[in-house]
Design a protein around this motif. Structure first.
Motif, PDB file in Angstrom:
ATOM      1  N   UNK A  60     -21.481  76.542  26.886  1.00 46.49           N
ATOM      2  CA  UNK A  60     -21.106  76.583  25.459  1.00 46.49           C
ATOM      3  C   UNK A  60     -20.673  77.993  25.060  1.00 46.49           C
ATOM      4  N   UNK A  61     -19.871  78.596  25.929  1.00 42.00           N
ATOM      5  CA  UNK A  61     -19.395  79.959  25.713  1.00 42.00           C
ATOM      6  C   UNK A  61     -18.015  79.939  25.077  1.00 42.00           C
ATOM      7  N   UNK A  62     -17.707  80.985  24.343  1.00 41.49           N
ATOM      8  CA  UNK A  62     -16.343  81.193  23.880  1.00 41.49           C
ATOM      9  C   UNK A  62     -15.564  81.820  25.035  1.00 41.49           C
ATOM     10  N   UNK A  63     -14.372  81.309  25.298  1.00 43.13           N
ATOM     11  CA  UNK A  63     -13.622  81.800  26.452  1.00 43.13           C
ATOM     12  C   UNK A  63     -12.130  81.695  26.183  1.00 43.13           C
ATOM     13  N   UNK A  64     -11.366  82.454  26.946  1.00 44.07           N
ATOM     14  CA  UNK A  64      -9.906  82.419  26.849  1.00 44.07           C
ATOM     15  C   UNK A  64      -9.334  82.936  28.153  1.00 44.07           C
ATOM     16  N   UNK A  65      -8.140  82.466  28.496  1.00 37.69           N
ATOM     17  CA  UNK A  65      -7.470  82.948  29.701  1.00 37.69           C
ATOM     18  C   UNK A  65      -6.816  84.288  29.421  1.00 37.69           C
ATOM     19  N   UNK A  66      -6.844  85.157  30.421  1.00 39.96           N
ATOM     20  CA  UNK A  66      -6.255  86.486  30.279  1.00 39.96           C
ATOM     21  C   UNK A  66      -5.637  86.884  31.616  1.00 39.96           C
ATOM     22  N   UNK A  67      -4.299  86.789  31.718  1.00 40.17           N
ATOM     23  CA  UNK A  67      -3.619  87.144  32.958  1.00 40.17           C
ATOM     24  C   UNK A  67      -4.062  86.255  34.098  1.00 40.17           C
ATOM     25  N   UNK A  68      -4.542  86.880  35.176  1.00 40.47           N
ATOM     26  CA  UNK A  68      -5.029  86.142  36.339  1.00 40.47           C
ATOM     27  C   UNK A  68      -6.531  85.898  36.253  1.00 40.47           C
ATOM     28  N   UNK A  69      -7.020  85.744  35.064  1.00 41.91           N
ATOM     29  CA  UNK A  69      -8.458  85.543  34.931  1.00 41.91           C
ATOM     30  C   UNK A  69      -8.845  85.013  33.570  1.00 41.91           C
ATOM     31  N   UNK A  70     -10.061  85.325  33.177  1.00 42.06           N
ATOM     32  CA  UNK A  70     -10.640  84.800  31.942  1.00 42.06           C
ATOM     33  C   UNK A  70     -11.459  85.880  31.256  1.00 42.06           C
ATOM     34  N   UNK A  71     -11.661  85.678  29.952  1.00 40.31           N
ATOM     35  CA  UNK A  71     -12.647  86.440  29.200  1.00 40.31           C
ATOM     36  C   UNK A  71     -13.611  85.439  28.579  1.00 40.31           C
ATOM     37  N   UNK A  72     -14.890  85.782  28.625  1.00 43.70           N
ATOM     38  CA  UNK A  72     -15.890  84.867  28.089  1.00 43.70           C
ATOM     39  C   UNK A  72     -17.076  85.671  27.558  1.00 43.70           C
ATOM     40  N   UNK A  73     -17.836  85.032  26.678  1.00 41.58           N
ATOM     41  CA  UNK A  73     -19.106  85.637  26.303  1.00 41.58           C
ATOM     42  C   UNK A  73     -20.211  84.875  27.016  1.00 41.58           C
ATOM     43  N   UNK A  74     -21.361  85.450  27.080  1.00 45.10           N
ATOM     44  CA  UNK A  74     -22.467  84.790  27.769  1.00 45.10           C
ATOM     45  C   UNK A  74     -23.712  85.632  27.695  1.00 45.10           C
ATOM     46  N   UNK A  75     -24.824  85.026  28.088  1.00 48.21           N
ATOM     47  CA  UNK A  75     -26.114  85.705  28.045  1.00 48.21           C
ATOM     48  C   UNK A  75     -26.757  85.578  29.409  1.00 48.21           C
ATOM     49  N   UNK A  76     -26.849  86.692  30.113  1.00 46.02           N
ATOM     50  CA  UNK A  76     -27.522  86.710  31.407  1.00 46.02           C
ATOM     51  C   UNK A  76     -29.027  86.732  31.193  1.00 46.02           C
ATOM     52  N   UNK A  77     -29.775  86.474  32.251  1.00 36.94           N
ATOM     53  CA  UNK A  77     -31.236  86.435  32.173  1.00 36.94           C
ATOM     54  C   UNK A  77     -31.768  87.787  31.707  1.00 36.94           C
ATOM     55  N   UNK A  78     -32.569  87.755  30.642  1.00 34.05           N
ATOM     56  CA  UNK A  78     -33.228  88.969  30.171  1.00 34.05           C
ATOM     57  C   UNK A  78     -32.327  89.958  29.461  1.00 34.05           C
ATOM     58  N   UNK A  79     -31.142  89.524  28.978  1.00 34.10           N
ATOM     59  CA  UNK A  79     -30.247  90.445  28.279  1.00 34.10           C
ATOM     60  C   UNK A  79     -29.647  89.751  27.063  1.00 34.10           C
ATOM     61  N   UNK A  80     -29.064  90.563  26.201  1.00 33.97           N
ATOM     62  CA  UNK A  80     -28.410  90.020  25.013  1.00 33.97           C
ATOM     63  C   UNK A  80     -27.036  89.461  25.388  1.00 33.97           C
ATOM     64  N   UNK A  81     -26.418  88.770  24.441  1.00 32.23           N
ATOM     65  CA  UNK A  81     -25.096  88.192  24.710  1.00 32.23           C
ATOM     66  C   UNK A  81     -24.089  89.306  24.938  1.00 32.23           C
ATOM     67  N   UNK A  82     -23.215  89.102  25.925  1.00 32.68           N
ATOM     68  CA  UNK A  82     -22.234  90.113  26.303  1.00 32.68           C
ATOM     69  C   UNK A  82     -20.872  89.478  26.509  1.00 32.68           C
ATOM     70  N   UNK A  83     -19.881  90.334  26.637  1.00 35.40           N
ATOM     71  CA  UNK A  83     -18.523  89.918  26.959  1.00 35.40           C
ATOM     72  C   UNK A  83     -18.258  90.201  28.435  1.00 35.40           C
TER      73      UNK A  83
END
Length: 331
Positions: free
Chosen positions: A128-151
């Motif tokens: 349930x992340x916000x995401x978008x394509x960027x060139x040969x890849x993607x940008x997304x937000x997310x929350x890794x274990x034990x950390x705040x939400x990041x880009x």
């Protein structure tokens, strides 16, 4: 007594439930009162009439340097175990810098880069992340274990020579904080994607393993031809043989053979299976599976390794052809 034990058990569970797990607990368990402690020394008292002994200064503790004093101590020390990118998907390899993975071409029906893009998009949706394509890849937000939400930035780079694609991940510097937090977040997110992708591959394989398989009789070569590769053909054969009245006495997948003894089934059982009745001598046989690349071969011989007659092979082919098409016979 039972009530008391139950209450004690519930109290223990409540205490454990309140504990943080090792992945999120950044500080040590015990207190940090020792940081306020100071070393207090008093001169050695020499009684009157005695001389002071010689002192060895070899073990005198030096004063800490300014650089040492600037280091992290106490509550600021991160005690979490290191996190690293892991090759959790079959046919992957960790990049030398540990920032991503090599994915190697496994299937021929779809370009690997396209498949990985689809897997990443499915992963973002599942998170349930916000995401978008960027060139040969993607940008997304997310929350890794034990950390705040990041880009995060994801880069896909194909290598036609190696028939592989690299997937690299990078957390934005603005939101990642310390270098070790950035590395931990990147590795956790990459591992989460790998697990998601592996689950999808497993589901695809399970569906494929349960789909009908075409089998034909090659009379000229005295064999059966299976329109699938070695692994799928082996799984299907081993699964169906006991259902058809064969007792498996020995099998060697690496060598491609299975020794069986045909005990036969009653007419009523064949009617229940809705398969052509297999009327061959009730004796020991060896079934040999051959790897022909995108298809496989099946040959049948008796206990003395002598190929069976064309009539027996034809009867086996008639029954197996229908059985290989029937997904309801698979356990």
């Amino acid at each position: 007594m039972k009530t008391k034990n139950m209450v004690m058990g519930l109290l223990a569970l409540s205490v454990l439930a309140g504990c943080s797990n090792p992945e999120t607990r950044a500080q040590a368990n015990r207190g940090f009162d020792y940081q306020d402690s100071t070393l207090r020394t008093t001169p050695l008292l020499i009684p009157a009439g005695l001389e002071a002994p010689n002192f060895n200064n070899e073990y005198v503790m030096p004063k800490p340097s300014e650089a040492g004093l600037r280091g992290v101590t106490g509550k600021d020390v991160d005690v979490r175990p290191p996190t690293q990118v892991l090759p959790l998907v079959r046919g992957t390899e960790v990049l030398e810098n540990g920032s991503g993975l090599w994915f190697y071409q496994q299937r021929l029906d779809q370009p690997l880069e396209q498949e990985l893009n689809q897997a990443l998009e499915a992963f973002f949706k599942g998170q349930k992340s916000e995401y978008s394509q960027a060139g040969q890849g993607w940008r997304s937000n997310g929350k890794a274990i034990g950390s705040a939400e990041q880009q995060f930035s994801w880069q896909l780079r194909p290598d036609t020579v190696r028939r592989a694609v690299t997937v690299q991940i990078s957390a934005d510097d603005k939101s990642s904080g310390l270098a070790q937090d950035k590395q931990r977040a990147e590795a956790s997110m990459m591992n989460a994607f790998s697990l998601s992708y592996q689950r999808a591959l497993t589901q695809q394989q399970n569906l494929l393993d349960r789909s009908p398989i075409k089998l034909t009789l090659d009379e000229a070569q005295g064999r059966l031809l299976v329109a699938e590769g070695y692994d799928r053909s082996w799984k299907r054969l081993i699964t169906l043989l006991p259902t058809l009245g064969f007792d498996l006495t020995n099998r060697q997948q690496a060598l491609g053979y299975v020794d069986v003894e045909f005990d036969g089934l009653s007419k009523g059982k064949w009617r229940d299976l809705n398969l052509p009745m297999l009327e061959i001598p009730e004796q020991k046989y060896r079934i040999q599976l051959g790897d022909l690349g995108e298809q496989s071969s099946i040959t049948l011989s008796d206990k003395n390794k002598i190929p069976v007659s064309a009539d027996i092979l034809s009867k086996v082919a008639t029954t197996l052809t229908d059985a290989f098409q029937r997904t309801d016979l698979l356990r």
